[in-house]
Scaffold this motif. Structure first.
Motif, PDB file in Angstrom:
ATOM      1  N   PRO A  11      55.020  -5.646  47.174  1.00  0.00           N
ATOM      2  CA  PRO A  11      55.749  -5.830  48.420  1.00  0.00           C
ATOM      3  C   PRO A  11      54.577  -5.637  49.280  1.00  0.00           C
ATOM      4  O   PRO A  11      53.675  -4.972  49.292  1.00  0.00           O
ATOM      5  CB  PRO A  11      56.625  -4.490  48.424  1.00  0.00           C
ATOM      6  CG  PRO A  11      56.995  -4.138  46.899  1.00  0.00           C
ATOM      7  CD  PRO A  11      55.510  -4.557  46.307  1.00  0.00           C
ATOM      8  N   GLY A  12      54.650  -6.506  50.477  1.00  0.00           N
ATOM      9  CA  GLY A  12      53.728  -6.478  51.656  1.00  0.00           C
ATOM     10  C   GLY A  12      52.571  -7.521  51.303  1.00  0.00           C
ATOM     11  O   GLY A  12      51.775  -7.394  52.188  1.00  0.00           O
ATOM     12  N   SER A  13      52.667  -7.927  50.435  1.00  0.00           N
ATOM     13  CA  SER A  13      51.474  -8.985  49.889  1.00  0.00           C
ATOM     14  C   SER A  13      51.687 -10.303  50.667  1.00  0.00           C
ATOM     15  O   SER A  13      50.566 -11.102  50.796  1.00  0.00           O
ATOM     16  CB  SER A  13      51.116  -9.187  48.553  1.00  0.00           C
ATOM     17  OG  SER A  13      52.301  -9.704  48.074  1.00  0.00           O
ATOM     18  N   GLY A  14      52.807 -10.490  51.191  1.00  0.00           N
ATOM     19  CA  GLY A  14      53.102 -11.789  52.027  1.00  0.00           C
ATOM     20  C   GLY A  14      53.757 -12.766  51.015  1.00  0.00           C
ATOM     21  O   GLY A  14      53.833 -14.048  51.796  1.00  0.00           O
ATOM     22  N   LYS A  15      54.286 -12.519  50.294  1.00  0.00           N
ATOM     23  CA  LYS A  15      54.775 -13.543  49.103  1.00  0.00           C
ATOM     24  C   LYS A  15      56.161 -14.477  49.915  1.00  0.00           C
ATOM     25  O   LYS A  15      55.901 -15.675  49.775  1.00  0.00           O
ATOM     26  CB  LYS A  15      55.813 -12.858  48.039  1.00  0.00           C
ATOM     27  CG  LYS A  15      54.670 -12.072  47.066  1.00  0.00           C
ATOM     28  CD  LYS A  15      55.471 -11.468  46.106  1.00  0.00           C
ATOM     29  CE  LYS A  15      56.630 -10.364  46.662  1.00  0.00           C
ATOM     30  NZ  LYS A  15      56.079  -9.283  47.260  1.00  0.00           N
ATOM     31  N   THR A  16      56.915 -13.865  50.511  1.00  0.00           N
ATOM     32  CA  THR A  16      58.144 -14.713  51.244  1.00  0.00           C
ATOM     33  C   THR A  16      57.578 -15.586  52.394  1.00  0.00           C
ATOM     34  O   THR A  16      57.735 -16.715  52.552  1.00  0.00           O
ATOM     35  CB  THR A  16      59.234 -13.719  51.888  1.00  0.00           C
ATOM     36  OG1 THR A  16      59.691 -13.118  50.738  1.00  0.00           O
ATOM     37  CG2 THR A  16      60.162 -14.431  52.355  1.00  0.00           C
ATOM     38  N   THR A  17      56.559 -14.967  53.345  1.00  0.00           N
ATOM     39  CA  THR A  17      56.092 -15.613  54.190  1.00  0.00           C
ATOM     40  C   THR A  17      55.208 -16.828  53.861  1.00  0.00           C
ATOM     41  O   THR A  17      55.655 -18.017  54.428  1.00  0.00           O
ATOM     42  CB  THR A  17      55.251 -14.644  55.332  1.00  0.00           C
ATOM     43  OG1 THR A  17      56.111 -13.862  55.879  1.00  0.00           O
ATOM     44  CG2 THR A  17      54.463 -15.440  56.411  1.00  0.00           C
TER      45      THR A  17
END
Length: 177
Positions: A11-17
């Motif tokens: 979480p927070g690695s930028g996957k969705t963006t």
């Protein structure tokens, strides 16, 4: 033949963006599947997926995600899947990928960057530092899949998306099915 990209990391690695950027700018018809939505669909009996008691739920949700990806791929769409898909959940994707090219890319910023990004998110996103740290640790040693990790600590979303596109185009991030 459809291309399926599993874009993962803590979480927070930028996957969705990044997945949104990769899917939106794709040269072929492409679908963006966000695994969080499959978990959020569970309204009664939901167990946070990072807890030990969530294993059965997580396996079932992964099966639903794989089935969804398979339908889109059979329909001729490329699919970008974003979610926390560790090596421990790859077997169902590999088994279903008979007629897809399956790439696996792990976004792995350093822990400080991951925590900063993860804790700054709003809404329903996971912001708990202990949970983020634990999931970051799950991607710390990928064994034979280590070459599938990209350090995104110093990259913004656009640069990360460019690196992901380059990685997938190289063919080096394909999984043997």
């Amino acid at each position: 033949m459809s291309d399926v990209l599993l874009l993962t990391g803590p979480p927070g690695s930028g996957k969705t963006t990044v997945a949104r950027l990769v899917a939106t700018d794709a040269p072929r018809p492409t679908v963006h599947v966000t695994t969080d939505e499959f978990y959020r669909a569970i309204r009664t009996g939901f167990v946070p997926p990072y807890l030990p008691g969530a294993q059965r739920q997580n396996e079932m949700v992964v099966d639903v995600i794989v089935a969804t990806v398979a339908v889109y791929a059979r329909g001729g769409y490329d699919v970008v899947v974003d979610g926390v898909i560790g090596p421990w959940f790859l077997a169902p994707f590999r088994a279903a990928a008979g007629d897809w090219r399956l790439s696996y890319v792990v976004l792995r910023p350093d822990l400080d960057t991951t925590l900063r990004r993860g804790r700054s998110r709003g809404g329903v996103e996971l912001t708990d530092a202990d949970a983020i740290t634990g999931m970051h640790g799950g991607f710390a040693d990928l064994g034979e899949l280590e070459p599938h990790a990209i350090d995104t600590s110093s990259l913004d979303p656009a640069d990360t998306a460019a690196e992901v596109r380059k990685a997938v185009a190289s063919g080096d991030y394909l999984l043997n099915t």
